[in-house]
Write a protein that holds these residues in place. Structure first.
Motif, PDB file in Angstrom:
ATOM      1  N   ALA A  11       0.794  -1.222   0.000  1.00  0.00           N
ATOM      2  CA  ALA A  11       0.000   0.000   0.000  1.00  0.00           C
ATOM      3  C   ALA A  11       0.830   1.278   0.000  1.00  0.00           C
ATOM      4  O   ALA A  11       0.555   2.165  -0.789  1.00  0.00           O
ATOM      5  CB  ALA A  11      -0.936  -0.004   1.193  1.00  0.00           C
ATOM      6  N   ILE A  51      -3.193  -2.331  -5.730  1.00  0.00           N
ATOM      7  CA  ILE A  51      -3.005  -3.361  -4.714  1.00  0.00           C
ATOM      8  C   ILE A  51      -2.240  -4.490  -5.383  1.00  0.00           C
ATOM      9  O   ILE A  51      -2.737  -5.128  -6.308  1.00  0.00           O
ATOM     10  CB  ILE A  51      -4.349  -3.872  -4.159  1.00  0.00           C
ATOM     11  N   ALA A  59      -8.597  -2.673  -0.661  1.00  0.00           N
ATOM     12  CA  ALA A  59      -8.691  -1.223  -0.527  1.00  0.00           C
ATOM     13  C   ALA A  59     -10.033  -0.757  -1.059  1.00  0.00           C
ATOM     14  O   ALA A  59     -10.471  -1.182  -2.126  1.00  0.00           O
ATOM     15  CB  ALA A  59      -7.560  -0.541  -1.285  1.00  0.00           C
ATOM     16  N   ILE A  67      -9.012   6.349   2.064  1.00  0.00           N
ATOM     17  CA  ILE A  67      -8.921   4.958   1.616  1.00  0.00           C
ATOM     18  C   ILE A  67      -9.088   4.077   2.852  1.00  0.00           C
ATOM     19  O   ILE A  67      -8.525   4.358   3.895  1.00  0.00           O
ATOM     20  CB  ILE A  67      -7.551   4.666   0.960  1.00  0.00           C
ATOM     21  N   LEU A  69      -8.264   0.347   4.164  1.00  0.00           N
ATOM     22  CA  LEU A  69      -7.530  -0.891   3.915  1.00  0.00           C
ATOM     23  C   LEU A  69      -8.034  -1.958   4.878  1.00  0.00           C
ATOM     24  O   LEU A  69      -8.200  -1.693   6.063  1.00  0.00           O
ATOM     25  CB  LEU A  69      -6.034  -0.675   4.143  1.00  0.00           C
TER      26      LEU A  69
END
Length: 74
Positions: A11, A51, A59, A67, A69
């Motif tokens: 990420a 990703i 995500a 964002i 995750l």
């Protein structure tokens, strides 16, 4: 006990150091706990999110600067 998934290769590199509001360096990474979500606030609007391995992290774009995750695997 929940295990932490180191995601800097997945990420942090994808977002880029300049996008993180807290000024994190890419080497710091992002820790996401398996089966839990981590909200990442960006200082700029994201153009692209990549990703590398969707079996490790998912995500979701909440808005152009937020964002979420979610840790999925190791």
């Amino acid at each position: 006990m929940a295990r932490s998934v180191p995601l800097f290769r997945v990420a942090a590199v994808a977002f880029g150091v300049a996008l993180f509001g807290h000024g994190a360096a890419a080497s710091e990474g992002i820790q996401v706990v398996l089966n839990q979500a981590k909200i990442v606030k960006l200082t700029k609007e994201a153009q692209t999110i990549v990703i590398g391995n969707p079996e490790i992290v998912d995500a979701t774009v909440q808005d152009p600067r937020t964002i979420v995750l979610t840790g999925k695997g190791f």
